[in-house]
Design a protein around this motif. Structure first.
Motif, short mmCIF file in Angstrom:
data_model
loop_
_atom_site.label_atom_id
_atom_site.label_comp_id
_atom_site.label_asym_id
_atom_site.label_seq_id
_atom_site.Cartn_x
_atom_site.Cartn_y
_atom_site.Cartn_z
N LYS A 185 0.83 -1.21 0.00
CA LYS A 185 0.00 0.00 0.00
C LYS A 185 0.86 1.26 0.00
O LYS A 185 0.61 2.21 -0.76
CB LYS A 185 -0.93 -0.01 1.22
CG LYS A 185 -1.84 1.21 1.29
CD LYS A 185 -2.74 1.14 2.52
CE LYS A 185 -3.64 2.38 2.59
NZ LYS A 185 -4.52 2.33 3.79
N ASN A 186 1.89 1.30 0.84
CA ASN A 186 2.75 2.49 0.93
C ASN A 186 3.59 2.69 -0.32
O ASN A 186 4.02 3.82 -0.61
CB ASN A 186 3.65 2.38 2.16
CG ASN A 186 2.87 2.49 3.46
OD1 ASN A 186 1.80 3.09 3.50
ND2 ASN A 186 3.39 1.89 4.52
N TRP A 193 -3.61 -16.82 -6.83
CA TRP A 193 -4.89 -16.16 -6.61
C TRP A 193 -4.93 -15.45 -5.25
O TRP A 193 -5.66 -14.48 -5.07
CB TRP A 193 -6.04 -17.17 -6.68
CG TRP A 193 -5.97 -18.22 -5.62
CD1 TRP A 193 -5.34 -19.43 -5.71
CD2 TRP A 193 -6.53 -18.15 -4.30
NE1 TRP A 193 -5.46 -20.13 -4.53
CE2 TRP A 193 -6.20 -19.36 -3.65
CE3 TRP A 193 -7.26 -17.20 -3.62
CZ2 TRP A 193 -6.58 -19.64 -2.34
CZ3 TRP A 193 -7.65 -17.48 -2.31
CH2 TRP A 193 -7.31 -18.68 -1.69
N ALA A 194 -4.13 -15.93 -4.28
CA ALA A 194 -4.21 -15.39 -2.92
C ALA A 194 -3.81 -13.91 -2.88
O ALA A 194 -4.52 -13.08 -2.28
CB ALA A 194 -3.32 -16.21 -1.98
N ASN A 195 -2.69 -13.56 -3.51
CA ASN A 195 -2.27 -12.16 -3.50
C ASN A 195 -3.26 -11.27 -4.25
O ASN A 195 -3.50 -10.13 -3.85
CB ASN A 195 -0.88 -12.02 -4.14
CG ASN A 195 0.22 -12.50 -3.22
OD1 ASN A 195 -0.01 -12.71 -2.03
ND2 ASN A 195 1.41 -12.68 -3.74
N ALA A 196 -3.85 -11.82 -5.31
CA ALA A 196 -4.86 -11.05 -6.04
C ALA A 196 -6.08 -10.78 -5.16
O ALA A 196 -6.67 -9.70 -5.19
CB ALA A 196 -5.27 -11.79 -7.31
N LEU A 197 -6.44 -11.77 -4.37
CA LEU A 197 -7.58 -11.61 -3.46
C LEU A 197 -7.31 -10.54 -2.41
O LEU A 197 -8.22 -9.81 -1.99
CB LEU A 197 -7.89 -12.95 -2.78
CG LEU A 197 -9.08 -13.00 -1.83
CD1 LEU A 197 -10.37 -12.75 -2.59
CD2 LEU A 197 -9.13 -14.34 -1.11
N ILE A 198 -6.05 -10.40 -2.01
CA ILE A 198 -5.68 -9.45 -0.96
C ILE A 198 -5.48 -8.05 -1.52
O ILE A 198 -5.96 -7.07 -0.94
CB ILE A 198 -4.39 -9.92 -0.25
CG1 ILE A 198 -4.64 -11.25 0.46
CG2 ILE A 198 -3.90 -8.87 0.74
CD1 ILE A 198 -3.38 -11.90 0.96
N TYR A 199 -4.79 -7.94 -2.66
CA TYR A 199 -4.33 -6.64 -3.14
C TYR A 199 -5.22 -6.01 -4.21
O TYR A 199 -5.07 -4.82 -4.48
CB TYR A 199 -2.91 -6.76 -3.69
CG TYR A 199 -1.89 -7.24 -2.69
CD1 TYR A 199 -1.83 -6.69 -1.42
CD2 TYR A 199 -0.99 -8.27 -3.01
CE1 TYR A 199 -0.90 -7.13 -0.49
CE2 TYR A 199 -0.06 -8.71 -2.10
CZ TYR A 199 -0.02 -8.15 -0.83
OH TYR A 199 0.90 -8.58 0.07
N LEU A 200 -6.11 -6.78 -4.83
CA LEU A 200 -6.89 -6.25 -5.94
C LEU A 200 -8.35 -6.09 -5.57
O LEU A 200 -8.94 -6.96 -4.91
CB LEU A 200 -6.78 -7.17 -7.17
CG LEU A 200 -5.39 -7.38 -7.75
CD1 LEU A 200 -5.47 -8.27 -8.98
CD2 LEU A 200 -4.72 -6.06 -8.10
#
Length: 291
Positions: free
Chosen positions: A133-134, A211-218
């Motif tokens: 995020k930063n 898919w996990a990072n996409a679920l968190i960041y997108l």
């Protein structure tokens, strides 16, 4: 040639039987999904036990999957993540591994200790999210590429492989005026083609299945990879929009659509693997032994 003893023949026979059984256990789930995707919904629901063949013949599931706009968007995004992400992963992993494989690298031992440390300990999900995020990468494609740019295990394999390349080649090139970049591009990388092919496979499959990072960041659905779209269809049971595209009144059509979606999402990576399989074993063995 040595003549096989009776014990050797028994051992080989047992090996063949066990390996054949493991192959069938591994292959059947995929065949089940393929057969189910081609089956008539009502017949598939009534079927019990092992599915040896499609129950009827029904292609409507594939038509609905291909008509789903999110499948197309997911494919485009996943191809971007696989292509761009894999190139970045392999380049920076090879570059870092080359630096760590040099004999005159300053504090090389301590750097390797810190790198190996990251294999066992991490900051956790919240610090990772705050970092992304930063850095301004939240809800962007780079959130799925940059944080996992270098995999520690792959880095160690490549470093070990580069160390096995005779140092005399580098020494001879530098006597002719070659720089470190020249040695890296014209000696190290061309001699490591099998290993690079393995790294392409490792990173490519990793991006394809992610898919996990996409679920968190997108949050923007236009950036969703194919696997996240597949997750919505399978776990959240979001097949209603797809089944509404047909006049078929079969209430079990959604089950066939789910299986067809899995096949559509799996086939490309199955096609890719045989193309680089010949380099797979050789590449892994090159990086597995320290010369």
């Amino acid at each position: 040639m040595m003549k096989s003893s009776f014990g050797d023949k028994v051992f080989d026979t047992c090996n063949y039987m066990v390996l054949t059984g493991l192959m069938l256990i591994t292959l059947y789930p995929f065949l089940y999904v393929v057969f189910a995707s081609l089956s008539t919904p009502s017949e598939l629901i009534k079927h019990t036990g092992i599915l040896w063949k499609p129950e009827g013949f029904f292609l409507e599931g594939y038509r609905l999957v291909l008509l789903n706009p999110m499948i197309g968007v997911g494919y485009q995004n996943t191809l971007f993540y696989v292509a761009v992400g894999t190139v970045i992963n392999v380049f920076f992993t090879a570059l870092f591994a080359y630096v760590l494989s040099r004999r005159d690298m300053f504090w090389k031992k301590y750097m390797m200790m810190m790198i190996v440390f990251t294999m066992f300990f991490s900051g956790g999900l919240i610090p990772d999210y705050m970092l992304v995020k930063n850095l301004g990468m939240l809800d962007t494609r780079w959130a799925l590429i940059v944080p996992g740019m270098i995999a520690t295990w792959n880095l160690i394999i490549m470093r070990t492989s580069f160390q096995s390349i005779p140092y005399e080649l580098e020494e001879s090139a530098k006597m002719d005026g070659a720089t470190d970049w020249t040695v890296f591009w014209r000696i190290i990388l061309p001699l490591s083609i099998p290993l690079l092919a393995v790294m392409v496979l490792f990173y490519g499959v990793q991006h394809w299945n992610a898919w996990a990072n996409a679920l968190i960041y997108l949050r923007d659905r236009d950036l969703f990879p194919l696997q996240l779209v597949l997750r919505e269809i399978l776990i959240q049971n979001s097949t209603s929009d797809m089944t509404n595209l047909t006049t078929d009144s079969d209430p079990f059509l959604g089950e066939v659509v789910k299986h067809a979606t899995i096949v559509v999402a799996t086939v490309p990576i199955l096609i890719l693997y045989p193309l680089i399989q010949k380099h797979f074993t050789k590449g892994v063995m090159i990086g597995a032994l320290k010369g």
